[in-house]
Design a protein around this motif. Structure first.
Motif, PDB file in Angstrom:
ATOM      1  N   UNK A 146       0.960  -1.024   0.082  1.00 37.71           N
ATOM      2  CA  UNK A 146       0.027   0.073   0.050  1.00 37.71           C
ATOM      3  C   UNK A 146       0.819   1.370  -0.033  1.00 37.71           C
ATOM      4  N   UNK A 147       0.174   2.429  -0.383  1.00 34.95           N
ATOM      5  CA  UNK A 147       1.036   3.735  -0.555  1.00 34.95           C
ATOM      6  C   UNK A 147       0.039   4.558   0.358  1.00 34.95           C
ATOM      7  N   UNK A 148       0.549   5.660   0.949  1.00 35.35           N
ATOM      8  CA  UNK A 148      -0.126   6.636   1.566  1.00 35.35           C
ATOM      9  C   UNK A 148      -1.146   7.500   0.850  1.00 35.35           C
ATOM     10  N   UNK A 157      -2.934   3.221 -10.367  1.00 37.67           N
ATOM     11  CA  UNK A 157      -2.760   2.087 -11.286  1.00 37.67           C
ATOM     12  C   UNK A 157      -1.542   1.142 -10.595  1.00 37.67           C
ATOM     13  N   UNK A 158      -1.597  -0.112 -10.365  1.00 37.70           N
ATOM     14  CA  UNK A 158      -0.623  -0.876 -10.111  1.00 37.70           C
ATOM     15  C   UNK A 158      -0.130  -1.853 -11.253  1.00 37.70           C
ATOM     16  N   UNK A 159       1.160  -2.004 -11.436  1.00 40.25           N
ATOM     17  CA  UNK A 159       1.817  -2.581 -12.272  1.00 40.25           C
ATOM     18  C   UNK A 159       2.742  -3.712 -11.593  1.00 40.25           C
ATOM     19  N   UNK A 160       2.718  -5.214 -11.958  1.00 40.50           N
ATOM     20  CA  UNK A 160       3.541  -6.202 -11.392  1.00 40.50           C
ATOM     21  C   UNK A 160       4.060  -6.943 -12.674  1.00 40.50           C
ATOM     22  N   UNK A 161       5.120  -7.724 -12.145  1.00 36.25           N
ATOM     23  CA  UNK A 161       5.769  -8.353 -13.435  1.00 36.25           C
ATOM     24  C   UNK A 161       5.183  -9.816 -13.729  1.00 36.25           C
ATOM     25  N   UNK A 162       5.640 -10.515 -14.662  1.00 36.46           N
ATOM     26  CA  UNK A 162       5.402 -11.693 -15.187  1.00 36.46           C
ATOM     27  C   UNK A 162       5.015 -12.749 -14.013  1.00 36.46           C
ATOM     28  N   UNK A 163       5.714 -12.999 -12.803  1.00 39.37           N
ATOM     29  CA  UNK A 163       5.776 -14.006 -12.050  1.00 39.37           C
ATOM     30  C   UNK A 163       5.169 -13.468 -10.984  1.00 39.37           C
ATOM     31  N   UNK A 164       4.235 -12.521 -10.921  1.00 35.65           N
ATOM     32  CA  UNK A 164       3.298 -11.830  -9.725  1.00 35.65           C
ATOM     33  C   UNK A 164       1.994 -11.833 -10.392  1.00 35.65           C
ATOM     34  N   UNK A 171      -6.828  -0.155  -8.547  1.00 38.41           N
ATOM     35  CA  UNK A 171      -7.303   1.045  -8.604  1.00 38.41           C
ATOM     36  C   UNK A 171      -7.512   1.639  -7.121  1.00 38.41           C
ATOM     37  N   UNK A 172      -7.024   0.901  -6.508  1.00 39.57           N
ATOM     38  CA  UNK A 172      -7.209   1.707  -4.881  1.00 39.57           C
ATOM     39  C   UNK A 172      -5.744   1.686  -4.482  1.00 39.57           C
ATOM     40  N   UNK A 173      -5.412   2.228  -3.296  1.00 41.48           N
ATOM     41  CA  UNK A 173      -4.062   2.518  -2.723  1.00 41.48           C
ATOM     42  C   UNK A 173      -3.452   1.309  -1.916  1.00 41.48           C
ATOM     43  N   UNK A 194      -3.832   8.541 -10.314  1.00 43.61           N
ATOM     44  CA  UNK A 194      -4.481   8.975 -11.415  1.00 43.61           C
ATOM     45  C   UNK A 194      -5.206  10.342 -11.248  1.00 43.61           C
ATOM     46  N   UNK A 195      -5.406  11.185 -11.913  1.00 47.08           N
ATOM     47  CA  UNK A 195      -6.028  12.609 -11.921  1.00 47.08           C
ATOM     48  C   UNK A 195      -6.891  12.870 -12.933  1.00 47.08           C
TER      49      UNK A 195
END
Length: 909
Positions: A146-148, A157-164, A171-173, A194-195
């Protein structure tokens, strides 16, 4: 004439018309347009869906403001928008596409100002906060990241690599991420906010693979197993782990893959290892191993003395073996095993022993181990020779020898001379020699002789002990000035270089000196700082590896001088006195002395010396004479002596009679006045000094009438002091007048007035107020008076042959107005006053007998307001009544006695 008047009228009308036209068309005439608004205050960036506030400063003379907005933006749903407020909120709708321009003008009845504009650009967010969550992972883990919260963010928007894989939260934090098969570490996840205007910069977190598990801490189980035994073994059970066991050849196993197994050992088993390793998603650990034996292993090395054995008891020990076998010991001839057989530790006593072996083996249910032997000898063998050593003087040190054995004796020698314990040595007959509080005499060659009753004595090698000395005191400090002023910088001080046994020099101070360079050398540079001390003390000591020299060289640089003390000179002087000498004691280090005097004192000579010659003005009363001392950079405080005009003190009160001084001789005196040489007496008319003139005690003769002041002043060699006076008179005034009646009434009769008697009085003369009459007693100290109706004073004077006294008086104030006797009241009289009354009133009663009467206050309706039973005595009595609670009006005071009733009216205001 009419034509001229018409022409002038037409001209005036035209001028008026053009003036009116100019008034309405001029922007800076009598109807000015408002000025351009100041800078628009507010955010210069925005996105669709946001609302932001903007403001301007009020414009003088403006009645409203018109705001024009970019497309898609409104104020209260309008674009443009006109209002009187200087602050507005702009709503940026979904149709707003940055950049755009905001403008505002100020309006009044004369028009609108030029526009003030602000360009609004697209608002792009920054980077989110650090990503929180575990950065170490294994395949199959699900980790929460998570982030503040970020201001104005619509989504994330979260981005993960191939093995995750993101399991939830996109869409949330906050997201849950699963680690998939093939994950090898060093893969990153990212998130961006996103804004309405777009997406911000990504924040990235690197995820690494966890280390494989460590080997099990310990395999639990027996280390001894006989052929065909079944033994249980285990390791710590950990969640998510599997277990791989390895057993000796020929053995069988049940429980593979678990933390607990049973092992069946084969026929003919001698020894082998039980092993186990962990496996989890991150890998496989190394093996943990446990050695298992059928018969015990040979015991370890025997611990105990092998040489120097003589006439003593020693302990021999081997380390315990696994499986708790029993131990069998054998000892050589000449030795006795005292205790411990069967255990891993025994006690052995030796006598007449020269050499042999001590042996031990271990036995368990499976068999007997091989023997472990230790060869013993009575010969003395030095295992560790004493080592040459050194130490600094004043410290303590030691020399040691290591000789295994029992029954040994030691003798330490210095330069081949045997030592004994004293203040310099201890342990001279032990294996360790202690050298105490070293000095140079203890440096030299040391040996130790070791002997026993069973072998030849052995001497150690020579150990050389060196005593290192501290350095001597440095040479005297050179270049130090006699005086040093605060603020002096760059002052150099030095001692001779290269002192014996001196490696460096250590400089010290008692304070307020800054060593700017040269510390640890023979020459330093110092700055003298402000100080509260009288000077600067600087020390230097020699220094080497053993420390500082015991003593130091020292220098004293003077700054201040002490305050001088005035030792002679008078504190009392005469006005106009000259050539008076004052002296002071010298002050160490002072180079000059300064005298100062206050006004009225003149310094004649002696400035700069310890002796001053002064004179005093004719009008001198008091002052100070002061002196201070000086050095080249300091002036001390003043030392002052208070000097006063030597006027005698005013004498004390004069003792002696003050009255009845008629044809008598009386003694008068004052206490002696310090410094007085005589006394000046001043007498009133009719008095003369018989004896004692000029002294503090005189006999004075009085003849005839005397009234006045008797005074005396002290006299010395300078002047006459202030006088002390005493009032004296020939006839004393009576001290008191006493009246026999406490309350006086109008026309009261037979009132007695008596005055106190006065010595030496021949008669008393009385006076009474107008309307009153003295019935009897004139000429005596007591009179009988019939009072009239006029207040005043009764007075009396005492007379003798020398005259009369002053008049003593007694005030006559009537506290009651007695009523005329009531025939029916008999001898009972009373009065009520004051009338009218406010806060209180009094009832005055004259009774011929002592009795108790009833006093009541009744209103006009006959209601009883107050009633008291009052004891009265023969003569006049006064009763007080408080009016609190009584309304204003007329009341009756009613009195009941044994003789009858009486009443009087009173008005309460």
């Amino acid at each position: 004439m009419k034509t001229q008047k018409f022409t002038r009228l037409t001209s005036c009308l035209l001028l008026t018309f053009f003036a009116v036209v100019g008034f309405f068309t001029s922007g800076n005439g009598q109807c000015p347009v408002p000025i351009k608004p100041a800078t628009i205050q507010g955010m210069g960036s925005a996105c669709p869906g946001q609302s932001k506030s903007y403001s301007i400063n009020p414009v003088s003379g403006a009645s409203s403001y018109t705001w024009t907005l970019p497309s898609g933006a409104t104020i209260n749903g309008s674009n443009p928008y006109t209002g009187s407020s200087t602050t507005v909120t702009i709503d940026y709708g979904v149709g707003f596409t940055p950049p755009g321009t905001i403008s505002v003008v100020s309006n009044n009845a004369c028009g609108s100002s030029p526009a003030r504009t602000l360009t609004v650009k697209a608002y792009y967010p920054g980077i989110p906060s650090n990503i929180y969550g575990d950065a170490n992972a294994c395949v199959g883990d699900v980790i929460t990241f998570n982030v503040d919260p970020y201001t104005d963010a619509i989504s994330y928007t979260w981005t993960v690599p191939l093995h995750m894989s993101i399991q939830s939260g996109q869409g949330t934090r906050t997201v849950d991420v699963e680690i998939l098969s093939g994950f090898s570490g060093n893969e990153s996840i990212s998130v961006a906010a996103n804004y309405g205007c777009g997406t911000g910069t990504q924040r990235t977190k690197n995820i690494v693979k966890k280390n494989p598990p460590q080997a099990p801490n310990l395999i639990n189980g027996d280390q001894v197993a006989c052929p065909l035994d079944i033994k249980s073994y285990s390791v710590d059970a950990l969640p998510g782990y599997s277990y791989t066991w390895t057993i000796p050849s020929g053995a069988s196993l049940t429980g593979q893959g678990t933390a607990n197994v049973d092992v069946t050992f084969p026929a003919g088993f001698i020894d082998g290892k039980i092993q186990c390793k962990y496996t989890n998603n991150c890998g496989t650990s190394p093996n943990a191993s446990l050695q298992v034996n059928a018969t015990p292993t040979i015991p370890g090395l025997i611990d105990g003395d092998a040489t120097g054995i003589c006439n003593g008891t020693r302990t021999y020990t081997v380390a315990p073996l696994a499986g708790q076998p029993t131990y069998t010991w054998t000892v050589p001839a000449g030795a006795t095993l005292n205790s411990g057989q069967g255990t891993n530790s025994i006690s052995v006593t030796f006598s007449s022993f020269s050499s042999g072996n001590i042996s031990v083996n271990a036995t368990n249910n499976c068999g007997v181990s091989k023997d472990r032997d230790l060869s013993l000898s009575s010969n003395i063998v030095i295992a560790q020779q004493p080592v040459s050593n050194s130490a600094c003087e004043g410290t303590s040190s030691s020399l040691s020898v290591d000789v295994p054995g029992v029954g040994l004796t030691y003798q330490w020698k210095f330069d081949n001379n045997p030592l004994s314990d004293n203040s310099e040595y201890s342990g001279t007959q032990t294996s360790t020699l202690n050298l105490l509080n070293l000095d140079s005499l203890e440096g030299g060659n040391y040996t130790v002789e070791i002997s026993s009753a069973c072998a030849s004595a052995v001497n150690s090698n020579i150990a050389v002990f060196t005593v290192n000395m501290r350095p001597p005191v440095p040479s005297p400090i050179a270049s130090a000035p006699v005086y040093g002023c605060p603020g002096t910088i760059g002052l150099q001080l030095s001692v001779l270089p290269g002192g014996y046994n001196t490696l460096s020099n250590y400089w010290q101070t008692e304070g307020d000196v800054d060593f700017t360079s040269g510390q640890n050398t023979n020459q330093v540079t110092v700055d003298l700082l402000p100080t509260s001390f009288s000077g600067y003390t600087i020390y230097v000591k020699g220094e080497n590896a053993c420390g500082l020299s015991y003593d130091s060289s020292k220098t004293w640089i003077r700054y201040k001088s002490s305050v001088p003390t005035i030792t002679s000179g008078p504190a009392l002087v005469c006005q106009g006195q000259s050539n008076v000498i004052y002296s002071a004691d010298p002050v160490a280090g002072a180079t000059n002395y300064t005298w100062s005097v206050t006004p009225g004192i003149v310094l004649n000579s002696g400035q700069g010396t310890l002796t001053a010659d002064v004179s005093f003005d004719p009008g001198f009363t008091s002052g100070q004479i002061c002196i201070n001392s000086e050095t080249p950079c300091f002036t001390s405080a003043n030392r002052c002596i208070n000097v006063n005009f030597n006027q005698p003190a005013r004498p004390s009160n004069i003792t002696g009679p003050s009255s009845n001084l008629c044809n008598t001789i009386e003694t008068f005196s004052v206490s002696p006045v310090a410094g007085a040489t005589s006394y000046d007496w001043t007498l009133p008319s009719g008095a003369t000094i018989n004896s004692g003139a000029g002294t503090n005690t005189v006999d004075i003769s009085f003849s005839g009438a005397v009234s006045g002041n008797l005074c005396v002043a002290a006299v010395n060699n300078c002047t006459t002091g202030l006088p002390r006076c005493k009032k004296v008179e020939s006839q004393e005034m009576p001290a008191t007048i006493i009246c026999d009646s406490h309350i006086l009434c109008v026309n009261q009769t037979n009132v007695t007035f008596t005055c106190s008697t006065v010595p030496n009085t021949t008669s008393y003369v009385w006076t009474v107020p107008q309307g009153s009459a003295i019935v009897s007693g004139q000429g005596t100290n007591s009179i009988l008076v019939n009072l009239g109706s006029t207040t005043g004073k009764v007075g009396v004077r005492a007379f003798n042959s020398c005259g009369q006294s002053k008049t003593k008086t007694y005030p006559v104030d009537f506290a009651c107005r007695m009523q005329a006797p009531n025939p029916e009241a008999g001898s009972f009289l009373f009065d009520v006053y004051p009338n009218p009354a406010k806060d209180k009133f009094f009832v005055a009663i004259k009774s011929t007998v002592t009795q108790t009467i009833s006093v009541s206050v009744v209103d006009l309706l006959g209601k009883n307001v107050k009633t008291d039973l009052v004891p009265v005595h023969e003569g006049l009595n006064k009763i007080v009544f408080e009016t609190s609670g009584m309304l204003s009006g007329i009341y009756f005071v009613m009195i009941k006695t044994a003789e009858g009733s009486h009443q009087s009216r009173i008005v309460i205001e």
